[in-house]
Design a protein around this motif. Structure first.
Motif, mmCIF file in Angstrom:
data_model
loop_
_atom_site.group_PDB
_atom_site.id
_atom_site.type_symbol
_atom_site.label_atom_id
_atom_site.label_comp_id
_atom_site.label_asym_id
_atom_site.label_seq_id
_atom_site.Cartn_x
_atom_site.Cartn_y
_atom_site.Cartn_z
ATOM 1 N N ILE A 92 35.126 7.380 11.472
ATOM 2 C CA ILE A 92 33.888 6.633 11.697
ATOM 3 C C ILE A 92 33.282 7.047 13.027
ATOM 4 C CG2 ILE A 92 34.404 4.622 10.273
ATOM 5 C CD1 ILE A 92 35.352 3.183 12.778
ATOM 6 N N ARG A 93 31.972 6.929 13.118
ATOM 7 C CA ARG A 93 31.276 7.113 14.391
ATOM 8 C C ARG A 93 30.744 5.741 14.788
ATOM 9 N NH1 ARG A 93 27.078 11.712 15.797
ATOM 10 N NH2 ARG A 93 29.048 12.739 16.187
ATOM 11 N N LEU A 94 31.105 5.327 15.990
ATOM 12 C CA LEU A 94 30.647 4.060 16.535
ATOM 13 C C LEU A 94 29.636 4.350 17.625
ATOM 14 C CD1 LEU A 94 34.109 2.313 16.809
ATOM 15 C CD2 LEU A 94 32.447 2.143 14.959
ATOM 16 N N THR A 95 28.537 3.607 17.634
ATOM 17 C CA THR A 95 27.493 3.826 18.631
ATOM 18 C C THR A 95 27.073 2.507 19.255
ATOM 19 O OG1 THR A 95 25.759 3.687 16.967
ATOM 20 C CG2 THR A 95 26.581 5.872 17.468
ATOM 21 N N ALA A 96 26.616 2.615 20.476
ATOM 22 C CA ALA A 96 26.045 1.476 21.179
ATOM 23 C C ALA A 96 25.035 2.020 22.170
ATOM 24 C CB ALA A 96 27.124 0.681 21.903
ATOM 25 N N ASN A 97 23.882 1.386 22.263
ATOM 26 C CA ASN A 97 22.916 1.753 23.292
ATOM 27 C C ASN A 97 22.716 0.542 24.207
ATOM 28 O OD1 ASN A 97 20.900 0.043 22.175
ATOM 29 N ND2 ASN A 97 20.298 1.634 20.736
ATOM 30 N N GLY A 98 21.837 0.662 25.166
ATOM 31 C CA GLY A 98 21.641 -0.395 26.149
ATOM 32 C C GLY A 98 21.311 -1.753 25.545
ATOM 33 N N SER A 99 20.581 -1.771 24.448
ATOM 34 C CA SER A 99 20.197 -3.045 23.829
ATOM 35 C C SER A 99 21.352 -3.699 23.073
ATOM 36 C CB SER A 99 19.015 -2.836 22.882
ATOM 37 O OG SER A 99 19.407 -2.097 21.745
ATOM 38 N N TYR A 100 22.452 -2.967 22.869
ATOM 39 C CA TYR A 100 23.596 -3.523 22.129
ATOM 40 C C TYR A 100 24.485 -4.399 23.020
ATOM 41 C CZ TYR A 100 22.778 -0.470 18.061
ATOM 42 O OH TYR A 100 22.257 0.152 16.953
ATOM 43 N N ASN A 101 24.231 -4.425 24.317
ATOM 44 C CA ASN A 101 24.911 -5.299 25.268
ATOM 45 C C ASN A 101 26.387 -4.945 25.490
ATOM 46 O OD1 ASN A 101 24.872 -7.420 27.151
ATOM 47 N ND2 ASN A 101 25.692 -8.853 25.651
ATOM 48 N N GLY A 102 26.741 -3.687 25.420
ATOM 49 C CA GLY A 102 28.099 -3.250 25.761
ATOM 50 C C GLY A 102 29.204 -3.907 24.980
ATOM 51 N N PRO A 103 29.340 -3.589 23.699
ATOM 52 C CA PRO A 103 30.360 -4.258 22.887
ATOM 53 C C PRO A 103 31.777 -3.982 23.365
ATOM 54 C CG PRO A 103 29.453 -2.371 21.715
ATOM 55 C CD PRO A 103 28.633 -2.546 22.957
ATOM 56 N N ASP A 104 32.584 -5.029 23.356
ATOM 57 C CA ASP A 104 34.025 -4.948 23.604
ATOM 58 C C ASP A 104 34.665 -5.174 22.243
ATOM 59 O OD1 ASP A 104 33.821 -4.885 26.511
ATOM 60 O OD2 ASP A 104 33.175 -6.963 26.324
ATOM 61 N N PHE A 105 35.124 -4.115 21.592
ATOM 62 C CA PHE A 105 35.523 -4.246 20.204
ATOM 63 C C PHE A 105 36.883 -3.622 19.919
ATOM 64 C CE2 PHE A 105 33.429 -0.215 20.615
ATOM 65 C CZ PHE A 105 34.215 0.641 19.870
ATOM 66 N N LYS A 106 37.429 -4.028 18.796
ATOM 67 C CA LYS A 106 38.618 -3.426 18.198
ATOM 68 C C LYS A 106 38.264 -3.204 16.735
ATOM 69 C CE LYS A 106 41.424 -3.879 21.691
ATOM 70 N NZ LYS A 106 41.665 -2.749 22.528
ATOM 71 N N VAL A 107 38.885 -2.182 16.126
ATOM 72 C CA VAL A 107 38.630 -1.881 14.717
ATOM 73 C C VAL A 107 39.945 -1.536 14.028
ATOM 74 C CG1 VAL A 107 38.110 0.550 15.163
ATOM 75 C CG2 VAL A 107 37.232 -0.511 13.095
ATOM 76 N N ALA A 108 40.052 -1.946 12.766
ATOM 77 C CA ALA A 108 41.206 -1.600 11.932
ATOM 78 C C ALA A 108 40.695 -1.314 10.530
ATOM 79 C CB ALA A 108 42.210 -2.752 11.898
ATOM 80 N N ALA A 109 41.407 -0.468 9.817
ATOM 81 C CA ALA A 109 41.055 -0.142 8.436
ATOM 82 C C ALA A 109 42.152 -0.638 7.523
ATOM 83 C CB ALA A 109 40.872 1.362 8.268
ATOM 84 N N ARG A 110 41.752 -1.084 6.356
ATOM 85 C CA ARG A 110 42.709 -1.486 5.341
ATOM 86 C C ARG A 110 42.767 -0.369 4.320
ATOM 87 N NH1 ARG A 110 43.166 -1.956 -0.076
ATOM 88 N NH2 ARG A 110 44.727 -3.443 -0.655
ATOM 89 N N GLN A 111 43.947 0.105 4.039
ATOM 90 C CA GLN A 111 44.126 1.156 3.054
ATOM 91 C C GLN A 111 45.246 0.738 2.123
ATOM 92 O OE1 GLN A 111 44.630 5.006 4.744
ATOM 93 N NE2 GLN A 111 45.104 5.973 2.819
ATOM 94 N N SER A 112 45.059 0.956 0.833
ATOM 95 C CA SER A 112 46.106 0.575 -0.112
ATOM 96 C C SER A 112 47.338 1.451 0.103
ATOM 97 C CB SER A 112 45.597 0.687 -1.542
ATOM 98 O OG SER A 112 45.210 2.000 -1.825
#
Length: 137
Positions: A92-112
């Motif tokens: 995946i490509r994750l993006t954020a610009n100035g208007s996104y307010n600096g996300p503090d995030f975590k991501v996980a994928a579910r795979q069978s």
């Protein structure tokens, strides 16, 4: 800010359970995040989605860090491969610009994954094959 992550060693693929999802958590519930699928060659595929802070669900817990004076609620989004417009992805490509307010995030994928009984059955077959081979030698 642009982050591209290619998952390895296997693809995330659409399945018939409806649980072929990516899960995102964002501290503070006050930021947006852009996401788009990437194929095995690193090319962007499918739809670009802007995960809007207004559409975050409450994850049901808070995080307290040293950078702020009190705990912040955590928000969450779930994104299906269907929403991304793909049947499989390698990253995946994750993006954020100035208007996104600096996300503090975590991501996980579910795979069978294979059922435990399937794994056990394969182990038994492999074990029997080794025993038979040993007897033949």
């Amino acid at each position: 800010m642009i982050i591209t992550s290619v998952l390895s060693p296997s693809l995330i693929k659409e399945d018939n359970t409806g649980l072929d999802n990516l899960f995102f958590w964002e501290r503070g519930r006050n930021s947006d995040l852009g996401v788009q699928a990437v194929d095995t060659s690193g090319n962007l595929i499918g739809n670009f989605l802007k995960l809007d802070r207004k559409n975050q669900a409450n994850a049901g817990y808070s995080i307290d860090t040293l950078e702020i004076s009190n705990a912040q609620q955590v928000g969450s989004w779930g994104v299906s491969l269907k929403e991304l417009g793909v049947t499989s992805l390698a990253g995946i490509r994750l993006t954020a610009n100035g208007s996104y307010n600096g996300p503090d995030f975590k991501v996980a994928a579910r795979q069978s994954v294979p059922e435990p009984a399937t794994i056990l059955g394969l182990g038994v077959v492999a074990g029997l094959g080794l025993l038979r081979r040993r007897r033949c030698n």
